[in-house]
Design an enzyme around this catalytic site. Structure first.
Site, PDB file in Angstrom:
ATOM      1  N   PRO A   9       0.684  -1.207  -0.168  1.00 57.43           N
ATOM      2  CA  PRO A   9       0.124   0.160   0.256  1.00 57.43           C
ATOM      3  C   PRO A   9       0.880   1.341   0.111  1.00 57.43           C
ATOM      4  CG  PRO A   9      -0.158  -1.289   1.990  1.00 57.43           C
ATOM      5  CD  PRO A   9       0.523  -2.073   1.201  1.00 57.43           C
ATOM      6  N   ASN A  10       0.322   2.163  -0.876  1.00 56.81           N
ATOM      7  CA  ASN A  10       0.714   3.660  -0.800  1.00 56.81           C
ATOM      8  C   ASN A  10       2.213   3.575  -1.870  1.00 56.81           C
ATOM      9  OD1 ASN A  10      -1.404   4.929   0.569  1.00 56.81           O
ATOM     10  ND2 ASN A  10      -0.573   3.951   2.326  1.00 56.81           N
ATOM     11  N   ARG A  17       5.104  12.256  -2.557  1.00 52.67           N
ATOM     12  CA  ARG A  17       4.895  12.823  -1.358  1.00 52.67           C
ATOM     13  C   ARG A  17       5.851  12.125  -0.493  1.00 52.67           C
ATOM     14  NH1 ARG A  17      -1.105  11.639  -1.490  1.00 52.67           N
ATOM     15  NH2 ARG A  17      -1.480  13.066  -3.084  1.00 52.67           N
ATOM     16  N   TYR A  22      11.412   8.616   1.480  1.00 55.54           N
ATOM     17  CA  TYR A  22      11.556   7.926   0.515  1.00 55.54           C
ATOM     18  C   TYR A  22      12.246   8.498  -0.882  1.00 55.54           C
ATOM     19  CZ  TYR A  22       8.496   5.610   3.654  1.00 55.54           C
ATOM     20  OH  TYR A  22       7.561   4.901   4.585  1.00 55.54           O
ATOM     21  N   ASN A  73       7.948  -5.834  -1.278  1.00 52.18           N
ATOM     22  CA  ASN A  73       7.970  -4.729  -0.316  1.00 52.18           C
ATOM     23  C   ASN A  73       6.660  -4.715   0.095  1.00 52.18           C
ATOM     24  OD1 ASN A  73       7.857  -2.450   1.167  1.00 52.18           O
ATOM     25  ND2 ASN A  73       9.099  -1.293  -0.471  1.00 52.18           N
ATOM     26  N   ALA A  76       3.196  -0.842   4.769  1.00 53.21           N
ATOM     27  CA  ALA A  76       2.774  -0.771   5.987  1.00 53.21           C
ATOM     28  C   ALA A  76       2.523  -2.426   6.571  1.00 53.21           C
ATOM     29  CB  ALA A  76       1.716   0.088   6.000  1.00 53.21           C
ATOM     30  N   HIS A  79       4.275  -4.672   8.998  1.00 52.51           N
ATOM     31  CA  HIS A  79       4.338  -4.746  10.388  1.00 52.51           C
ATOM     32  C   HIS A  79       3.094  -5.176  10.885  1.00 52.51           C
ATOM     33  CE1 HIS A  79       7.816  -2.288   9.348  1.00 52.51           C
ATOM     34  NE2 HIS A  79       6.813  -1.204   8.587  1.00 52.51           N
ATOM     35  N   ASP A  86       1.061 -15.593   6.377  1.00 51.49           N
ATOM     36  CA  ASP A  86       0.689 -16.919   6.254  1.00 51.49           C
ATOM     37  C   ASP A  86       0.849 -17.073   4.590  1.00 51.49           C
ATOM     38  OD1 ASP A  86       0.404 -17.373   8.761  1.00 51.49           O
ATOM     39  OD2 ASP A  86      -1.790 -17.052   8.689  1.00 51.49           O
ATOM     40  N   GLU A  97      12.500 -10.031   1.033  1.00 51.96           N
ATOM     41  CA  GLU A  97      11.561  -8.930   1.573  1.00 51.96           C
ATOM     42  C   GLU A  97      12.381  -7.528   1.427  1.00 51.96           C
ATOM     43  OE1 GLU A  97       9.292  -8.869   5.431  1.00 51.96           O
ATOM     44  OE2 GLU A  97      10.405  -6.906   6.044  1.00 51.96           O
ATOM     45  N   HIS A  99      12.828  -3.305   1.391  1.00 49.98           N
ATOM     46  CA  HIS A  99      12.299  -1.666   1.824  1.00 49.98           C
ATOM     47  C   HIS A  99      13.263  -0.817   1.346  1.00 49.98           C
ATOM     48  CE1 HIS A  99       9.435  -3.632   4.513  1.00 49.98           C
ATOM     49  NE2 HIS A  99      10.228  -4.565   4.939  1.00 49.98           N
ATOM     50  N   LEU A 100      12.671   0.190   0.917  1.00 50.10           N
ATOM     51  CA  LEU A 100      13.372   1.556   0.468  1.00 50.10           C
ATOM     52  C   LEU A 100      14.221   1.977   1.802  1.00 50.10           C
ATOM     53  CD1 LEU A 100      10.300   2.920  -1.202  1.00 50.10           C
ATOM     54  CD2 LEU A 100      12.701   2.530  -2.356  1.00 50.10           C
ATOM     55  N   ARG A 106      13.995   3.563  12.354  1.00 43.19           N
ATOM     56  CA  ARG A 106      12.723   4.396  12.242  1.00 43.19           C
ATOM     57  C   ARG A 106      12.050   4.242  13.451  1.00 43.19           C
ATOM     58  NH1 ARG A 106       9.849   4.198   6.648  1.00 43.19           N
ATOM     59  NH2 ARG A 106       9.131   6.162   7.466  1.00 43.19           N
ATOM     60  N   ARG A 110       7.956   0.130  13.249  1.00 43.82           N
ATOM     61  CA  ARG A 110       8.535  -0.562  12.048  1.00 43.82           C
ATOM     62  C   ARG A 110       9.831  -1.451  12.180  1.00 43.82           C
ATOM     63  NH1 ARG A 110       5.968   2.994   8.267  1.00 43.82           N
ATOM     64  NH2 ARG A 110       5.825   5.062   9.013  1.00 43.82           N
TER      65      ARG A 110
HETATM   66  O1  CA2 Z   1      10.694   1.471   3.296  1.00 46.82           O
HETATM   67  C1  CA2 Z   1       9.861   1.043   2.848  1.00 46.82           C
HETATM   68  O2  CA2 Z   1       9.869   0.643   1.850  1.00 46.82           O
HETATM   69  C2  CA2 Z   1       8.613   0.804   3.611  1.00 46.82           C
HETATM   70  O3  CA2 Z   1       8.197  -0.521   3.189  1.00 46.82           O
HETATM   71  C3  CA2 Z   1       7.485   1.660   3.017  1.00 46.82           C
HETATM   72  C4  CA2 Z   1       6.310   1.714   3.775  1.00 46.82           C
HETATM   73  C5  CA2 Z   1       6.607   1.861   5.133  1.00 46.82           C
HETATM   74  O4  CA2 Z   1       5.207   1.840   5.745  1.00 46.82           O
HETATM   75  C6  CA2 Z   1       7.436   0.907   5.769  1.00 46.82           C
HETATM   76  O5  CA2 Z   1       7.544   0.960   7.027  1.00 46.82           O
HETATM   77  C7  CA2 Z   1       8.645   0.823   5.082  1.00 46.82           C
HETATM   78  C8  CA2 Z   1       5.438   2.986   3.243  1.00 46.82           C
HETATM   79  C9  CA2 Z   1       5.331   2.887   1.741  1.00 46.82           C
HETATM   80  C10 CA2 Z   1       4.275   4.146   1.489  1.00 46.82           C
HETATM   81  O6  CA2 Z   1       5.235   5.216   0.897  1.00 46.82           O
HETATM   82  C11 CA2 Z   1       4.782   6.403   0.581  1.00 46.82           C
HETATM   83  C12 CA2 Z   1       5.286   7.162  -0.178  1.00 46.82           C
HETATM   84  C13 CA2 Z   1       5.140   8.456  -0.380  1.00 46.82           C
HETATM   85  C14 CA2 Z   1       4.044   9.141   0.351  1.00 46.82           C
HETATM   86  C15 CA2 Z   1       3.328   8.267   1.438  1.00 46.82           C
HETATM   87  C16 CA2 Z   1       3.989   6.858   1.523  1.00 46.82           C
END
Ligand code: CA2
Length: 149
Positions: A9-10, A17, A22, A73, A76, A79, A86, A97, A99-100, A106, A110
């Site tokens: 998601p997102n 943003r 990120y 990836n 959210a 977590h 599963d 897995e 993550h950026l 953090r 997380r």
């Molecule tokens: O660091 C990562 O790749 C994360 O998976 C990114 C997730 C975060 O919840 C994880 O803890 C770490 C968030 C992805 C959403 O990214 C956004 C990008 C721009 C604006 C808002 C959210």
């Protein structure tokens, strides 16, 4: 060899943003880099993103027989999602897995990943490079699995 990339998601908002955390690279640009590297490695990549937990579960569930490895990836859901954990455990494909950001540097919430224990390993903190490192790891794992079967 086919590798499935799954984005949670997102991640579709990347580059627009929260650029302080990120960066400015969009998911489309990351996909382009991954596909370019995949061509050089002579592997096929499918690159998917969904904001819906059930859709992500379905993507993982449909992977056996079509893909040799998964790079995920979970965003959210990393977590929170027992369902994703599963699903990864159930399909038995090697999973990486990614993550950026460095989730361990953090907020406390997380630091825990529900999905990492059912993956072969976790790559985090390298920005878009995490995706390319994930691809390298998945290709190596898939080749290794091929040798054993
Ligand atoms: O660091 C990562 O790749 C994360 O998976 C990114 C997730 C975060 O919840 C994880 O803890 C770490 C968030 C992805 C959403 O990214 C956004 C990008 C721009 C604006 C808002 C959210």
């Amino acid at each position: 060899m086919r590798i499935l990339f799954i984005n949670g998601p997102n991640l579709n908002l990347l580059g627009r943003r929260e650029t302080g955390i990120y960066g400015r690279t969009t998911l489309a640009e990351i996909k382009k880099r991954v596909l370019q590297r995949a061509r050089a490695l002579r592997v096929q990549v499918d690159f998917r993103q969904s904001n819906h937990e059930g859709e992500l579960v379905d993507l993982i569930g449909a992977a056996p027989g079509r893909y040799s490895a998964i790079v995920i990836n979970p965003a959210a859901y990393t977590h929170t999602s027992v369902a994703l954990r599963d699903a990864i455990a159930a399909v038995g494909l090697p999973a990486v897995e990614i993550h950026l950001s460095n989730i361990h540097a953090r907020e406390d919430f997380r630091h825990r990943s529900l999905t990492a224990p059912v993956c072969v390993g976790q790559i985090c903190g390298f920005g878009p490079l995490s995706y390319l490192l994930g691809l390298e790891a998945a290709v190596a794992l898939a080749k290794n699995a091929g040798k054993q079967s």
